[in-house]
Scaffold this active site. Structure first.
Site, mmCIF file in Angstrom:
data_model
loop_
_atom_site.group_PDB
_atom_site.id
_atom_site.type_symbol
_atom_site.label_atom_id
_atom_site.label_comp_id
_atom_site.label_asym_id
_atom_site.label_seq_id
_atom_site.Cartn_x
_atom_site.Cartn_y
_atom_site.Cartn_z
ATOM 1 N N GLU A 112 6.083 -28.367 23.976
ATOM 2 C CA GLU A 112 6.658 -29.178 23.963
ATOM 3 C C GLU A 112 8.547 -28.007 24.464
ATOM 4 O O GLU A 112 8.910 -27.235 23.933
ATOM 5 C CB GLU A 112 7.102 -29.292 22.124
ATOM 6 C CG GLU A 112 7.653 -30.843 21.899
ATOM 7 C CD GLU A 112 7.268 -30.759 20.166
ATOM 8 O OE1 GLU A 112 7.441 -29.899 19.361
ATOM 9 O OE2 GLU A 112 8.437 -31.229 19.359
ATOM 10 N N HIS B 268 8.117 -24.703 22.510
ATOM 11 C CA HIS B 268 7.224 -24.644 21.572
ATOM 12 C C HIS B 268 5.407 -24.667 21.871
ATOM 13 O O HIS B 268 5.592 -25.534 22.093
ATOM 14 C CB HIS B 268 7.494 -25.310 20.416
ATOM 15 C CG HIS B 268 6.797 -26.231 19.693
ATOM 16 N ND1 HIS B 268 6.683 -26.769 18.625
ATOM 17 C CD2 HIS B 268 6.329 -24.707 18.454
ATOM 18 C CE1 HIS B 268 5.536 -26.555 17.844
ATOM 19 N NE2 HIS B 268 5.330 -25.502 18.049
ATOM 20 N N SER C 230 8.672 -23.060 15.036
ATOM 21 C CA SER C 230 8.050 -24.660 15.108
ATOM 22 C C SER C 230 9.343 -25.658 14.374
ATOM 23 O O SER C 230 8.491 -27.054 14.465
ATOM 24 C CB SER C 230 6.917 -25.012 13.497
ATOM 25 O OG SER C 230 6.559 -23.969 14.280
ATOM 26 N N ASN D 190 5.392 -31.199 14.860
ATOM 27 C CA ASN D 190 5.547 -30.725 13.141
ATOM 28 C C ASN D 190 6.520 -32.177 12.760
ATOM 29 O O ASN D 190 5.638 -32.632 11.615
ATOM 30 C CB ASN D 190 6.209 -30.069 13.407
ATOM 31 C CG ASN D 190 4.842 -28.422 13.804
ATOM 32 O OD1 ASN D 190 4.487 -28.711 13.817
ATOM 33 N ND2 ASN D 190 5.786 -27.771 13.875
#
Ligand code: NAI
Length: 295
Positions: free
Chosen positions: A151, A139, A118, A189
């Site tokens: 991602e 991701h 992450s 994130n």
């Protein structure tokens, strides 16, 4: 690429294994914990049953998917024949760097090594291997079989060719990939975690209670889930790790994790996976009660 090895069989690893198995790949799922592997297979079976009930897949898709998955407790044996690897082990850079050193020794030179991290630097992960051009971030979002986005994070040394291959693979398997650069938190994130941290700060400072904060974001901003419950689903510990990486990597105190978040992780209240977080999941994830500490 038919043989895929997934390293780590927790929240994300079991979803990634299910996704590749459902799309016809032979999956070798690796975890140091036999319990985690057993639980992963049970979770995958339960998810497939739910999909049959909703008529999203046929009965025999379940047996086909399950027969595509084998399990192993060691990277050396579990990833040795892999043509593509996705690592989804704990969000701890020491663990991840060791796993990638092992994968680099174990896998054939041409194999792409992807990480579902992450927040940990893909460039750093690549730097401990002899193939930094073939190390990339892939991701997935939770729950993997349902969520559309992947991602794709290119490290400083990741090649164009490998980036294109992973973007194409994600598209071919029915996901929507977006390419982002390798900076702490990437894009998802970098935006999500400050919001979750601010929701926890609001709770910590008594601005509002758990239910009120989540209701504001659900009904006021049309989020499908409030930020505190979302933190429970992601893993309260995973949120803490990501914020630490962002604070260290970006050097900005605005990413400092809320002391309440730190306390919860220290006490082992890590969210859905431990049955306790901001909510109490001892009776399941549907309509959970507010956790005792916040009532
Ligand atoms: P988790 O804590 O549920 O599972 C991690 C698993 O890794 C455990 O089963 C553990 O036994 C295993 N493990 C630890 N060391 C290992 C090793 N050396 N070799 C093989 N397995 C090992 O963690 P979770 O939530 O599944 O996260 C995994 C990765 O996915 C992390 O990098 C996290 O940042 C990332 N991620 C998590 C999301 C989430 O919503 N939880 C969303 C997207 C990415």
């Amino acid at each position: 690429m038919n043989r895929v090895s997934v390293i780590g069989a927790g929240t994300m690893g079991n979803g990634i294994a299910q996704f590749f198995a459902q799309t016809g790949h032979q999956v070798s799922l690796v975890d140091v914990s036999q319990d985690a592997l057993d639980n992963a297979l049970k979770t995958i079976e339960k998810n497939l049953d739910r999909m049959i009930k909703k008529e999203k897949i046929a009965e025999d898709d379940k047996s086909k998917t399950l027969s595509n998955i084998s399990t192993d407790t060691s990277v050396e044996s579990g990833a040795k024949n892999a043509e593509f690897v996705v690592e989804a082990a704990v969000e701890d850079s020491n663990f991840k760097l060791d796993i990638f050193r092992d994968l680099d020794k174990t896998c054939a030179d041409e194999v792409i090594l992807a990480s579902n991290t992450s927040s940990i630097s893909i460039t750093q992960i690549g730097s401990v291997t002899n193939r930094p051009d073939k190390v990339i971030g892939m991701h997935f979002m939770n729950p993997v079989p349902v969520m559309q986005l992947v991602e794709v994070i290119r490290g400083y040394a990741t090649s164009d060719e490998v980036t294109n291959q992973v973007m194409t693979l994600a598209k071919e398997l029915g996901k929507t990939p977006v390419e982002v650069n390798d900076y702490p938190g990437f894009a998802a994130n970098r935006i999500l975690m400050p919001m979750i941290n601010e929701a926890i700060e609001s709770l910590y400072h008594g601005v509002a209670g758990v239910e009120e904060i989540d209701t504001v974001m659900k009904l006021g901003m049309a989020h499908p889930m409030g930020p505190l419950q979302f933190a429970d689903f992601i893993g309260v510990d995973v949120c803490l790790s990501i914020l630490n990486v962002m604070q260290n990597g970006l050097g900005n105190p605005k990413y400092a994790p809320c002391p309440l978040l730190v306390n919860m992780v220290t006490a082992g209240h890590r969210g859905v996976k431990t049955g306790q977080g901001f909510y109490d999941y001892s009776e399941g994830t549907k309509n959970p009660k507010i956790a005792k500490q916040f009532r």
